[in-house]
Design a protein around this motif. Structure first.
Motif, PDB file in Angstrom:
ATOM      1  N   ARG A   1      -6.051   0.367   8.416  1.00  0.00           N
ATOM      2  CA  ARG A   1      -6.321  -1.032   8.823  1.00  0.00           C
ATOM      3  C   ARG A   1      -6.917  -1.835   7.675  1.00  0.00           C
ATOM      4  NH1 ARG A   1      -8.475   0.660  14.367  1.00  0.00           N
ATOM      5  NH2 ARG A   1      -6.531   0.605  15.585  1.00  0.00           N
ATOM      6  N   ILE A   2      -7.899  -1.233   6.987  1.00  0.00           N
ATOM      7  CA  ILE A   2      -8.556  -1.935   5.874  1.00  0.00           C
ATOM      8  C   ILE A   2      -7.536  -2.286   4.792  1.00  0.00           C
ATOM      9  CG2 ILE A   2     -10.222  -1.679   3.967  1.00  0.00           C
ATOM     10  CD1 ILE A   2     -11.908   0.098   5.860  1.00  0.00           C
ATOM     11  N   GLU A   3      -6.757  -1.284   4.395  1.00  0.00           N
ATOM     12  CA  GLU A   3      -5.810  -1.517   3.293  1.00  0.00           C
ATOM     13  C   GLU A   3      -4.766  -2.577   3.643  1.00  0.00           C
ATOM     14  OE1 GLU A   3      -4.038   1.911   1.449  1.00  0.00           O
ATOM     15  OE2 GLU A   3      -5.888   3.085   1.586  1.00  0.00           O
ATOM     16  N   VAL A   4      -4.236  -2.483   4.872  1.00  0.00           N
ATOM     17  CA  VAL A   4      -3.203  -3.455   5.274  1.00  0.00           C
ATOM     18  C   VAL A   4      -3.792  -4.865   5.323  1.00  0.00           C
ATOM     19  CG1 VAL A   4      -1.728  -4.195   7.194  1.00  0.00           C
ATOM     20  CG2 VAL A   4      -1.726  -1.786   6.476  1.00  0.00           C
ATOM     21  N   ARG A   5      -5.036  -4.991   5.881  1.00  0.00           N
ATOM     22  CA  ARG A   5      -5.645  -6.330   5.946  1.00  0.00           C
ATOM     23  C   ARG A   5      -5.831  -6.895   4.533  1.00  0.00           C
ATOM     24  NH1 ARG A   5     -10.287  -5.413   8.964  1.00  0.00           N
ATOM     25  NH2 ARG A   5     -11.404  -5.107   7.003  1.00  0.00           N
ATOM     26  N   GLU A   6      -6.326  -6.028   3.635  1.00  0.00           N
ATOM     27  CA  GLU A   6      -6.609  -6.516   2.288  1.00  0.00           C
ATOM     28  C   GLU A   6      -5.339  -6.877   1.515  1.00  0.00           C
ATOM     29  OE1 GLU A   6     -10.978  -4.486   1.529  1.00  0.00           O
ATOM     30  OE2 GLU A   6      -9.224  -3.533   0.616  1.00  0.00           O
ATOM     31  N   VAL A   7      -4.302  -6.061   1.681  1.00  0.00           N
ATOM     32  CA  VAL A   7      -3.089  -6.361   0.913  1.00  0.00           C
ATOM     33  C   VAL A   7      -2.428  -7.636   1.443  1.00  0.00           C
ATOM     34  CG1 VAL A   7      -1.192  -5.102   2.106  1.00  0.00           C
ATOM     35  CG2 VAL A   7      -1.273  -5.130  -0.379  1.00  0.00           C
TER      36      VAL A   7
ATOM     37  N   THR B   1      -3.551   0.424  -4.857  1.00  0.00           N
ATOM     38  CA  THR B   1      -4.510   1.471  -4.526  1.00  0.00           C
ATOM     39  C   THR B   1      -5.790   0.846  -3.973  1.00  0.00           C
ATOM     40  OG1 THR B   1      -5.508   1.361  -6.700  1.00  0.00           O
ATOM     41  CG2 THR B   1      -3.662   2.909  -6.413  1.00  0.00           C
ATOM     42  N   GLU B   2      -6.654   1.695  -3.456  1.00  0.00           N
ATOM     43  CA  GLU B   2      -7.922   1.180  -2.953  1.00  0.00           C
ATOM     44  C   GLU B   2      -8.698   0.476  -4.060  1.00  0.00           C
ATOM     45  OE1 GLU B   2     -10.280   4.091  -0.882  1.00  0.00           O
ATOM     46  OE2 GLU B   2     -11.390   2.506   0.130  1.00  0.00           O
ATOM     47  N   ASP B   3      -8.636   1.042  -5.241  1.00  0.00           N
ATOM     48  CA  ASP B   3      -9.269   0.457  -6.419  1.00  0.00           C
ATOM     49  C   ASP B   3      -8.816  -0.986  -6.654  1.00  0.00           C
ATOM     50  OD1 ASP B   3     -11.064   2.156  -7.653  1.00  0.00           O
ATOM     51  OD2 ASP B   3      -9.992   1.969  -9.587  1.00  0.00           O
ATOM     52  N   ASP B   4      -7.474  -1.148  -6.645  1.00  0.00           N
ATOM     53  CA  ASP B   4      -6.909  -2.488  -6.832  1.00  0.00           C
ATOM     54  C   ASP B   4      -7.383  -3.420  -5.718  1.00  0.00           C
ATOM     55  OD1 ASP B   4      -5.282  -1.738  -9.060  1.00  0.00           O
ATOM     56  OD2 ASP B   4      -3.749  -0.952  -7.695  1.00  0.00           O
TER      57      ASP B   4
ATOM     58  N   VAL C   1       0.847  -1.188   0.000  1.00  0.00           N
ATOM     59  CA  VAL C   1       0.000   0.000   0.000  1.00  0.00           C
ATOM     60  C   VAL C   1       0.889   1.248   0.000  1.00  0.00           C
ATOM     61  CG1 VAL C   1      -1.843  -1.224   1.220  1.00  0.00           C
ATOM     62  CG2 VAL C   1      -0.186   0.132   2.536  1.00  0.00           C
ATOM     63  N   SER C   2       0.282   2.380  -0.283  1.00  0.00           N
ATOM     64  CA  SER C   2       1.017   3.647  -0.326  1.00  0.00           C
ATOM     65  C   SER C   2       1.722   3.914   1.007  1.00  0.00           C
ATOM     66  CB  SER C   2       0.012   4.763  -0.628  1.00  0.00           C
ATOM     67  OG  SER C   2       0.585   6.023  -0.396  1.00  0.00           O
ATOM     68  N   ARG C   3       2.998   4.259   0.959  1.00  0.00           N
ATOM     69  CA  ARG C   3       3.810   4.592   2.137  1.00  0.00           C
ATOM     70  C   ARG C   3       4.194   3.392   3.006  1.00  0.00           C
ATOM     71  NH1 ARG C   3       6.297   9.322   1.730  1.00  0.00           N
ATOM     72  NH2 ARG C   3       6.103   8.790  -0.462  1.00  0.00           N
ATOM     73  N   SER C   4       4.373   2.254   2.369  1.00  0.00           N
ATOM     74  CA  SER C   4       4.785   1.091   3.159  1.00  0.00           C
ATOM     75  C   SER C   4       6.291   0.845   3.052  1.00  0.00           C
ATOM     76  CB  SER C   4       3.992  -0.153   2.740  1.00  0.00           C
ATOM     77  OG  SER C   4       4.089  -0.378   1.347  1.00  0.00           O
ATOM     78  N   GLY C   5       7.039   1.776   2.424  1.00  0.00           N
ATOM     79  CA  GLY C   5       8.493   1.658   2.399  1.00  0.00           C
ATOM     80  C   GLY C   5       9.068   1.176   1.076  1.00  0.00           C
TER      81      GLY C   5
END
Lengths: 269, 269
Positions: A226-232, A176-179, A150-154
């Motif tokens: 939280r949502i993005e990290v769980r989904e990725v 992205t959220e879209d993906d 996700v964006s800004r994960s290093g």
């Protein structure tokens, strides 16, 4: 505070890395001074004077970590009033017995443009910049590895470190959220699944980093993070993509782990 | 080809830098293998087995450069059938007499996120990217240094290296033909003249680099490269801007020279 000098006829990077690693074993603070490119007798005498002035000013001998190819320059530094540590010469005495070969020191052996890996490294930096943040999804054939997260994960600092230090061509693609809503990698990544390496991050840390960029946004909210990290992470598991959590690791550590786990070929040691 | 191992409970970067610098003194080729993050007794035994298999396969003892905080792990590696070089322990024996202090090794002392410089370095990388290639002329207040030079003279890799390795905020500004025609630095740079550092390059090398980017263009022509280089060097001299020629130097060498000549404060050793 006692002074530690790192001195060389080249960049002095080797002296710094070795000296700093050694000093960091002790619970003592030092003032660090690097003097690179000491290439003439005159300059060596200037440096010797500087060392001797430090002794007078501080009342303590400084520690001097140095490497020189020309023994004449070594001798000048060794004659200063300091604790001198010519670590490569010491190591070469040990090794020459084992290798049954005399050392043949050449100037600017390491950290110079003459290393065979050099052009690879500059190409890799240009590649990492051109393929940063999903900027160019047509060049993935050329990638040694594609970092996803996700964006800004290093991803960006890691891509640049892999390129600059090791000549590894690392692209990176931000999910992205879209993906993430589609629950799959985007089409441009699917043919390169075997090149993907995931980076994840603790949502709390992610939210802090995003706050600095866009305070009080949905993007930076802890809920969104939280949502993005769980989904990725679900996606990484579904596709059996190797991944690691960047929260508590430096770019050096993340890069070392990626090279080791993905079995990447380095162009520089 | 004889194998050299670099092994550690951390990234093994220190072992690599030291081992590689030592081996490069000898006119012998080695196969290099890094094994980072050996953190458990089980893993150390696996590595020992790998080393011993190398001996059987190659008929020669490999060279092993290693550092461990936990002596139990050191002992396992030391018991392998190899030439082991525990260089930091040897150095600490010398230093503890001089410092009259016992070493207190901690894990992940170097190259970890816990170094106080770490956040500086990541901020500096973000700064270098945001201020690459004249992209953002409003942020020069924040710069530690602003690299100036013609397009493709080595500014970008140098900015990134200064940021990643040293936490130095380096912006870079490309002098365009337009700027050069006016015979002066652009207005945005003039208030920051004391932060400028010039990079120049041999016109022949510049033309080659530009050809790869835009073959047969005016931009890449040797005539154009000669004009631009001559004009930019005149400008450096007119404004007494320190500068160096990047043609024969690596980013490590260029960075070391810039830090030394401009007296920059490094955030990392």
């Amino acid at each position: 505070m006692r002074t530690a000098f790192y001195i060389s006829d080249g960049t002095a990077i080797t002296s710094e890395v070795f000296g700093h690693a050694t000093l960091s074993l002790f619970p003592v603070e030092f003032q660090h001074k690097t003097i690179p490119f000491v290439e003439t007798v005159n300059r060596a005498h200037e440096v010797k004077e500087l060392i001797n002035k430090t002794v007078s000013a501080e009342g303590e001998k400084p520690l001097v970590f140095f490497t020189f190819v020309n023994p004449e320059l070594s001798d000048i530094i060794l004659s200063s009033n300091a604790v001198c540590y010519d670590f490569l010469t010491l190591a070469s005495h040990v090794l020459k017995k084992e290798l049954k070969t005399e050392p043949v020191p050449r100037i600017h052996r390491t950290h110079s443009i003459h290393e065979s890996s050099y052009d690879f490294r500059i190409d890799a930096v240009n590649y990492a910049l051109a393929n940063d943040d999903g900027a160019n999804i047509k060049n993935y054939e050329e990638a040694d590895i594609i970092l996803v997260g996700v964006s800004r994960s290093g991803k960006t600092p890691t891509s640049l470190y892999l390129a600059l230090q090791y000549g590894i061509k690392a692209a990176n693609y931000p999910m992205t959220e879209d993906d993430l809503e589609k629950g799959n990698y985007p089409k441009c990544l699917l043919p390169f699944k075997n090149k993907l390496f995931g980076l994840t991050i603790d949502p709390e840390r992610l939210s802090l980093i995003r706050q600095e960029r866009m305070a009080n946004s949905k993007y930076a909210s802890i809920r969104q993070c939280r949502i993005e990290v769980r989904e990725v992470e679900m996606l990484f598991k579904k596709h059996k993509t190797s991944y690691l959590n960047s929260t508590k690791h430096s770019v050096e550590e993340i890069s070392a782990k990626i090279i080791s786990e993905a079995g990447l070929v380095r162009r520089k040691y």
